[in-house]
Scaffold this motif. Structure first.
Motif, mmCIF file in Angstrom:
data_model
loop_
_atom_site.group_PDB
_atom_site.id
_atom_site.type_symbol
_atom_site.label_atom_id
_atom_site.label_comp_id
_atom_site.label_asym_id
_atom_site.label_seq_id
_atom_site.Cartn_x
_atom_site.Cartn_y
_atom_site.Cartn_z
ATOM 1 N N VAL A 231 0.838 -1.201 0.000
ATOM 2 C CA VAL A 231 0.000 0.000 0.000
ATOM 3 C C VAL A 231 0.871 1.249 0.000
ATOM 4 O O VAL A 231 0.597 2.217 -0.718
ATOM 5 C CB VAL A 231 -0.945 -0.015 1.226
ATOM 6 N N VAL A 232 1.931 1.218 0.782
ATOM 7 C CA VAL A 232 2.826 2.375 0.866
ATOM 8 C C VAL A 232 3.459 2.651 -0.492
ATOM 9 O O VAL A 232 3.652 3.792 -0.889
ATOM 10 C CB VAL A 232 3.890 2.141 1.946
ATOM 11 N N LEU B 282 2.090 1.829 -3.380
ATOM 12 C CA LEU B 282 1.018 2.161 -4.320
ATOM 13 C C LEU B 282 0.664 3.645 -4.253
ATOM 14 O O LEU B 282 0.318 4.250 -5.278
ATOM 15 C CB LEU B 282 -0.211 1.311 -3.959
ATOM 16 N N ILE B 283 0.749 4.236 -3.107
ATOM 17 C CA ILE B 283 0.353 5.638 -2.938
ATOM 18 C C ILE B 283 1.252 6.583 -3.748
ATOM 19 O O ILE B 283 0.746 7.381 -4.537
ATOM 20 C CB ILE B 283 0.320 6.016 -1.440
ATOM 21 N N LEU C 123 0.476 6.230 -7.451
ATOM 22 C CA LEU C 123 -0.740 6.930 -7.864
ATOM 23 C C LEU C 123 -0.504 8.432 -7.957
ATOM 24 O O LEU C 123 -0.973 9.086 -8.878
ATOM 25 C CB LEU C 123 -1.859 6.652 -6.857
ATOM 26 N N LEU C 124 0.213 8.955 -6.989
ATOM 27 C CA LEU C 124 0.488 10.396 -6.998
ATOM 28 C C LEU C 124 1.267 10.784 -8.241
ATOM 29 O O LEU C 124 0.996 11.801 -8.875
ATOM 30 C CB LEU C 124 1.262 10.793 -5.742
ATOM 31 N N PHE D 266 -3.863 3.848 5.898
ATOM 32 C CA PHE D 266 -3.363 3.810 4.530
ATOM 33 C C PHE D 266 -4.443 3.363 3.543
ATOM 34 O O PHE D 266 -4.517 3.853 2.427
ATOM 35 C CB PHE D 266 -2.138 2.899 4.433
ATOM 36 N N LEU E 67 -5.725 5.506 0.470
ATOM 37 C CA LEU E 67 -5.725 4.955 -0.887
ATOM 38 C C LEU E 67 -7.082 5.165 -1.549
ATOM 39 O O LEU E 67 -7.172 5.588 -2.706
ATOM 40 C CB LEU E 67 -5.387 3.467 -0.819
ATOM 41 N N LEU F 124 -7.470 8.777 -2.522
ATOM 42 C CA LEU F 124 -6.730 9.114 -3.740
ATOM 43 C C LEU F 124 -7.425 8.573 -4.979
ATOM 44 O O LEU F 124 -7.501 9.243 -5.999
ATOM 45 C CB LEU F 124 -5.308 8.559 -3.658
#
Lengths: 162, 160
Positions: free
Chosen positions: A23-24, A26-27, A30-31, B26, B30, B33
């Motif tokens: 998840v970390v 993926l963020i 995406l940004l 998180f 997510l 976002l």
């Protein structure tokens, strides 16, 4: 001694560390994707005007006196209202969206703007087969560049065919 | 002589970091976002937007999307297109004598009627860069026939 009472003790806690790691990662991904694709808009108006034919020399000359226009054809641009500059701006090689000469068009529009200081509109007339990307490129070029202001209001003229 | 009970005592528990609440945060981040990235605004897989530098931020309006896959008004498909590349066209059956695309004109007129007496919003055109100008022109003429006079062309903002 009886062994029936013994229980097997298992650590049943879920190991979330790899999920969290995913998840970390993926963020920021995406940004970055959001930043790479920034959607914006060009403003325009569209008009339907009577057909003006390039074979009609007098009509074209009269039009050039009144309005600055860019005709987008399969072989390049034709600019009216740019004074003594060559109105024909051919493509650099075989015509494709990235071979149209936007730099030369920009110079012609700067000259046209100098000759028509009070005019904000630029008529854009495109042939049917021209890709939309080229029309947007003309409108983008018309709006301005590092060499000075050009025309803030490009107008898509429909119904007029070269 | 050191007695057993004077030695430092060791705890038998494993030192596991409690990350469940962090995962919750998180995950919420997510989702936030993902919600921010509107996939219907220019990010459709079949839509290649042209690039432009002199562009401004997107404003609200009635969205029309035109791609080689079809024609949509506010996420509702209103028509199909035929052919590829420069030969891409609307089917002749949907083109009226005045050059307008009948399903598009009717859909836009419906949107405008639904707005009641309020001012007509601008038309936000998301058009694929490969579409020939004739098809774009038919969309604009149809929009004008439906009462739309202002157009915003959605582009990808080019760097510089």
């Amino acid at each position: 001694m009886s062994r029936r009472g013994r229980r097997l003790v298992v650590d049943a806690r879920l190991d979330l560390t790899p999920i969290m790691s995913l998840v970390v990662h993926l963020i920021p991904l995406l940004l970055v994707a959001v930043r790479l694709r920034e959607v914006a808009q060009l403003d325009s108006t569209a008009r339907v005007v009577p057909a003006i034919r390039t074979s009609d020399g007098q009509a074209l000359a009269d039009q050039a006196e009144r309005v600055v226009s860019v005709r987008v054809g399969a072989d390049g641009f034709l600019v009216t209202g740019a004074g003594g500059l060559d109105p024909r701006i051919p493509c650099r090689g075989a015509c494709a969206p990235d071979t149209y000469d936007y730099a030369a068009l920009g110079q012609a529009l700067v000259e046209a703007r100098r000759l028509h200081p009070g005019q904000e509109e630029l008529a854009v007339v495109a042939e049917p087969e021209v890709p939309y990307a080229v029309v947007v490129g003309v409108m983008d070029t018309a709006r301005g560049g590092p060499d000075g202001p050009r025309f803030r209001q490009p107008v898509l003229v429909s119904g007029a065919r070269p | 002589m050191t007695r057993r009970r004077d030695r430092p005592r060791r705890l038998g528990r494993a030192s596991v970091l409690p990350v469940t609440s962090m995962v919750d945060i998180f995950t919420a981040l997510l989702l936030f976002l993902l919600a921010l990235v509107d996939p219907s605004m220019g990010a459709a897989a079949d839509l290649l937007l042209p690039d432009a530098r002199a562009a401004v931020d997107v404003t609200p309006g009635v969205r029309v999307r035109l791609s080689p896959a079809g024609l949509w008004v506010e996420d509702r498909e209103v028509g199909a297109v035929e052919g590829e590349g420069p030969a891409l066209r609307f089917p002749a059956a949907v083109i009226d004598a005045d050059g307008t695309v009948a399903p598009l004109r009717e859909a836009l007129a419906g949107v405008r009627a639904a707005a009641g007496g309020e001012a007509t919003p601008p038309l936000i055109l998301e058009c694929d860069e490969r579409v020939p100008y004739l098809v774009v022109e038919q969309v604009l003429v149809s929009a004008r026939a439906a009462g739309f006079e202002r157009y915003h062309l959605v582009v990808d903002r080019a760097p510089g």
